[in-house]
Design an enzyme around this catalytic site. Structure first.
Site, PDB file in Angstrom:
ATOM      1  CE  LYS A 162      -5.735   4.766   5.017  1.00 58.27           C
ATOM      2  NZ  LYS A 162      -6.809   4.725   4.024  1.00 58.27           N
ATOM      3  CE  LYS A 173      -2.200  -0.793 -12.742  1.00 58.36           C
ATOM      4  NZ  LYS A 173      -1.488   0.439 -12.501  1.00 58.36           N
ATOM      5  CD  GLU A 196       0.962  13.317 -24.351  1.00 56.17           C
ATOM      6  OE1 GLU A 196       0.548  12.791 -23.323  1.00 56.17           O
ATOM      7  OE2 GLU A 196       1.943  14.084 -24.378  1.00 56.17           O
ATOM      8  CG  HIS A 225       1.159 -24.946 -29.677  1.00 65.08           C
ATOM      9  ND1 HIS A 225       1.100 -23.722 -30.306  1.00 65.08           N
ATOM     10  CD2 HIS A 225       0.092 -25.670 -30.130  1.00 65.08           C
ATOM     11  CE1 HIS A 225       0.065 -23.717 -31.139  1.00 65.08           C
ATOM     12  NE2 HIS A 225      -0.569 -24.885 -31.047  1.00 65.08           N
TER      13      HIS A 225
HETATM   14  P1  FAD Z   1       5.489   6.615  -2.173  1.00 65.80           P
HETATM   15  O1  FAD Z   1       4.765   5.402  -2.559  1.00 65.80           O
HETATM   16  O2  FAD Z   1       4.998   7.932  -2.655  1.00 65.80           O
HETATM   17  O3  FAD Z   1       5.561   6.604  -0.591  1.00 65.80           O
HETATM   18  C1  FAD Z   1       6.134   7.665   0.129  1.00 65.80           C
HETATM   19  C2  FAD Z   1       5.565   7.644   1.534  1.00 65.80           C
HETATM   20  O4  FAD Z   1       6.260   8.620   2.306  1.00 65.80           O
HETATM   21  C3  FAD Z   1       4.089   8.035   1.597  1.00 65.80           C
HETATM   22  O5  FAD Z   1       3.367   7.046   2.281  1.00 65.80           O
HETATM   23  C4  FAD Z   1       4.069   9.362   2.350  1.00 65.80           C
HETATM   24  O6  FAD Z   1       2.941   9.513   3.184  1.00 65.80           O
HETATM   25  C5  FAD Z   1       5.348   9.245   3.186  1.00 65.80           C
HETATM   26  N1  FAD Z   1       5.919  10.541   3.574  1.00 65.80           N
HETATM   27  C6  FAD Z   1       6.160  11.621   2.795  1.00 65.80           C
HETATM   28  N2  FAD Z   1       6.754  12.601   3.518  1.00 65.80           N
HETATM   29  C7  FAD Z   1       6.879  12.120   4.778  1.00 65.80           C
HETATM   30  C8  FAD Z   1       7.421  12.651   5.981  1.00 65.80           C
HETATM   31  N3  FAD Z   1       7.985  13.881   6.027  1.00 65.80           N
HETATM   32  N4  FAD Z   1       7.373  11.899   7.095  1.00 65.80           N
HETATM   33  C9  FAD Z   1       6.830  10.642   7.074  1.00 65.80           C
HETATM   34  N5  FAD Z   1       6.306  10.096   5.956  1.00 65.80           N
HETATM   35  C10 FAD Z   1       6.347  10.815   4.821  1.00 65.80           C
HETATM   36  N6  FAD Z   1       4.127   2.184 -10.401  1.00 65.80           N
HETATM   37  C11 FAD Z   1       4.330   0.952 -10.886  1.00 65.80           C
HETATM   38  O7  FAD Z   1       5.457   0.455 -10.835  1.00 65.80           O
HETATM   39  N7  FAD Z   1       3.313   0.221 -11.445  1.00 65.80           N
HETATM   40  C12 FAD Z   1       2.057   0.724 -11.538  1.00 65.80           C
HETATM   41  O8  FAD Z   1       1.151   0.053 -12.042  1.00 65.80           O
HETATM   42  C13 FAD Z   1       1.811   2.023 -11.036  1.00 65.80           C
HETATM   43  N8  FAD Z   1       0.576   2.548 -11.098  1.00 65.80           N
HETATM   44  C14 FAD Z   1       0.361   3.779 -10.573  1.00 65.80           C
HETATM   45  C15 FAD Z   1      -0.919   4.301 -10.659  1.00 65.80           C
HETATM   46  C16 FAD Z   1      -1.188   5.557 -10.148  1.00 65.80           C
HETATM   47  C17 FAD Z   1      -2.580   6.104 -10.240  1.00 65.80           C
HETATM   48  C18 FAD Z   1      -0.138   6.302  -9.527  1.00 65.80           C
HETATM   49  C19 FAD Z   1      -0.410   7.670  -8.949  1.00 65.80           C
HETATM   50  C20 FAD Z   1       1.142   5.789  -9.445  1.00 65.80           C
HETATM   51  C21 FAD Z   1       1.403   4.529  -9.976  1.00 65.80           C
HETATM   52  N9  FAD Z   1       2.682   3.974  -9.931  1.00 65.80           N
HETATM   53  C22 FAD Z   1       2.897   2.737 -10.454  1.00 65.80           C
HETATM   54  C23 FAD Z   1       3.832   4.704  -9.340  1.00 65.80           C
HETATM   55  C24 FAD Z   1       4.136   4.210  -7.912  1.00 65.80           C
HETATM   56  O9  FAD Z   1       2.978   4.345  -7.123  1.00 65.80           O
HETATM   57  C25 FAD Z   1       5.278   5.006  -7.313  1.00 65.80           C
HETATM   58  O10 FAD Z   1       6.384   4.969  -8.186  1.00 65.80           O
HETATM   59  C26 FAD Z   1       5.695   4.424  -5.970  1.00 65.80           C
HETATM   60  O11 FAD Z   1       4.628   4.474  -5.055  1.00 65.80           O
HETATM   61  C27 FAD Z   1       6.899   5.191  -5.397  1.00 65.80           C
HETATM   62  O12 FAD Z   1       7.260   4.613  -4.196  1.00 65.80           O
HETATM   63  P2  FAD Z   1       8.026   5.441  -3.063  1.00 65.80           P
HETATM   64  O13 FAD Z   1       8.260   4.492  -1.944  1.00 65.80           O
HETATM   65  O14 FAD Z   1       9.157   6.168  -3.641  1.00 65.80           O
HETATM   66  O15 FAD Z   1       7.007   6.582  -2.600  1.00 65.80           O
END
Ligand code: FAD
Length: 467
Positions: free
Chosen positions: A38, A52, A204, A446
């Site tokens: 997605k 959140k 932990e 304040h």
């Molecule tokens: P992702 O969000 O992991 O996106 C990568 C995308 O690549 C995915 O959609 C995947 O389907 C796609 N993909 C993978 N391989 C392929 C492929 N070969 N071909 C096509 N598509 C592919 N961070 C915060 O800053 N604040 C928060 O409050 C926070 N809360 C979190 C809570 C939870 C429960 C979790 C699990 C994480 C949280 N994070 C939070 C961390 C944050 O979600 C990640 O750091 C962030 O989503 C990373 O972004 P990204 O774009 O690197 O990768």
């Protein structure tokens, strides 16, 4: 087989990939983004946003119970967690669809499917109906994100042993939950589940919950959790678990190898994340990973010209705002944008959305001393703030780490109500190389919680008023 030619191909549409795509479109590049699941990635669909949404509802539920102190008796017997779950999914779906609209608005081509890099400038995409396309691009950004890490003996079945994915998709609350790992995600789930009445045990391995946060900030949260009857076991590891007639029994080993067991209905394992760097064609580029992460230079360039990597696949903090910033940096570098700056690790905010919240950036006092600074810390307590007391949020601290000689702000660690919002004033000051006196002398409205920041800076001047 269809063939697409574009300026920039982005693999993965999480907060790294989709923000990079929009910035690239703004800079006039023709962009194709490839996503196998997605739009919005982990953050929008199974991370930041649904968690959140659950936290917000957990707090509404808690505050509803507090209404009794006003003489208002609410009947909470109709509480139905499946509705809470549905609301969290609708927030996630709404934002994921919103990314789709942003892609259209910016004329970014979205390709559904799994991408594999065949060679520099060439990606093969296998679509959901087994159709194959190729994308030729001058530049490629890898933004494939990460997935939950398991530990030996605790493989995820998402029924009894849950990852954060499974925990976010629960439609019913467990009566008892053991959480392995008290980092940000573990503590946020402890907060959510405890608020809804689940008996939570938090385990932990290191010596404090939120092990990478300042010890005093961590203590504020630990004390609050204890008041809420969350059982905390630090310096403790889980050895294994067995099924019993009424659930699971988890075997723990605490300090001095002391063994104990705890009964639970479900186990949540949140001990870190693994970068998605296998199966995406890195071997075809000759890129070798370091502990699974892709090594990058200052502007997110990999060792292969015209191939960049951003977000959770690189070894900077695994946070959505870091992924997005790296996306902007990579794209601005590709487009030859003159004002591009690299990521400054000392200015990355970290936020934990518990109640009280924990927010920080930069060095702790201990780390600053180790780095050779003449570091000191000024700590202003929330109970000295009129707004904190008036809003029933008097537990907390604002701790500013500074250099006693230059007065440079080296870090800030806030534990308390709205910490994740008020941190940014200190962050902006630090990024702009302002000194404590600059914040101390600025008039703050304040009563506001931001006055705690002003008072902590006045403390450094020896001029704090409400302490
Ligand atoms: P992702 O969000 O992991 O996106 C990568 C995308 O690549 C995915 O959609 C995947 O389907 C796609 N993909 C993978 N391989 C392929 C492929 N070969 N071909 C096509 N598509 C592919 N961070 C915060 O800053 N604040 C928060 O409050 C926070 N809360 C979190 C809570 C939870 C429960 C979790 C699990 C994480 C949280 N994070 C939070 C961390 C944050 O979600 C990640 O750091 C962030 O989503 C990373 O972004 P990204 O774009 O690197 O990768």
């Amino acid at each position: 087989m269809s063939e697409i030619t574009t300026d920039l191909a982005i693999l993965g549409a999480g907060p790294g990939g989709y923000v990079a795509a929009i910035r690239a479109a703004q800079l006039g590049l023709k962009v194709t983004i490839i996503e196998k699941d997605k739009l919005g990635g982990v953050c929008l669909n199974i991370g930041c946003i649904p968690s959140k949404a659950l936290i917000h509802q957990a707090e509404v539920f808690t505050h509803a119970q507090e209404a009794e102190s006003l003489g208002i008796k609410l009947d909470l017997s109709g509480f139905d967690y499946s509705k809470v779950f549905k609301k969290s999914r609708s927030a996630a779906d709404r934002l994921s669809k919103g990314v789709g609209s942003l892609m259209k608005k910016n004329e970014i081509q979205v390709l559904s499917g799994t991408g594999t890099i065949l060679e520099p400038g060439l990606i093969e995409v296998n679509g959901p109906k087994d159709e194959t396309s190729t994308v030729k691009a001058k530049d490629i950004i890898i933004a494939t994100g990460s997935r939950p890490r398991s530990i030996p003996g605790f493989d995820f079945d998402e029924e009894t042993v849950l990852s954060s994915n499974g925990a976010l998709m629960l439609k019913e609350l467990p009566k008892r939950l053991v959480i392995l790992g008290a980092g940000a995600i573990g503590c946020e789930f402890a907060h959510i589940m405890n608020s809804f009445g689940t008996k939570v045990t938090l385990v932990e391995m290191l010596d404090q919950i939120l092990p990478i946060e300042d010890p005093e900030a961590s203590k504020v949260l630990a004390e609050d959790f204890k008041k809420r009857k969350i059982d905390i076991h630090v310096k403790t590891r889980a050895l294994g678990f067995k099924k019993t007639k009424d659930g699971l029994s988890v075997e723990l080993e605490g300090p001095d190898e002391k063994k104990s067991s705890v009964s639970t209905d479900k186990l949540l394992v949140v001990v870190g994340r693994i970068p998605n760097t296998e199966g995406i064609g890195l071997e075809n580029l000759g890129i070798t990973t370091d502990k699974g992460f892709i090594p990058v230079e200052d502007y997110c360039q990999t060792s292969v010209p015209h191939v960049y990597a951003i977000g959770d696949v690189v070894a900077t903090p695994l946070l959505a705002h870091v992924a997005s910033k790296e996306g902007e940096i990579a794209v601005e570098h590709i487009a030859g944008h003159s004002t591009t700056t690299r990521i400054d690790l000392t200015l990355i905010p970290s936020a934990v959305y518990t109640e009280p919240e924990i927010a920080s950036f930069g060095l702790t006092k201990e780390k600053a001393i180790m780095k050779g600074f003449a570091a000191e810390a000024a700590i202003f307590p929330y109970r000295g703030s009129g707004k904190a007391v008036a809003t029933d949020a008097a537990e907390g601290i604002v701790k500013i780490v500074y250099d006693t000689e230059s007065k440079e702000i080296l870090g800030a660690h806030i534990a308390g109500s709205r910490a994740t919002e008020i941190l940014h004033e200190v962050l902006l000051a630090s990024a702009s190389e302002l000194l404590p006196e600059d914040i101390a002398s600025m008039i703050h409205a304040h009563p506001t919680l931001s006055e705690t920041v002003m008072e902590s800076m006045k403390l450094i001047q020896g001029a704090a008023v409400h302490i």
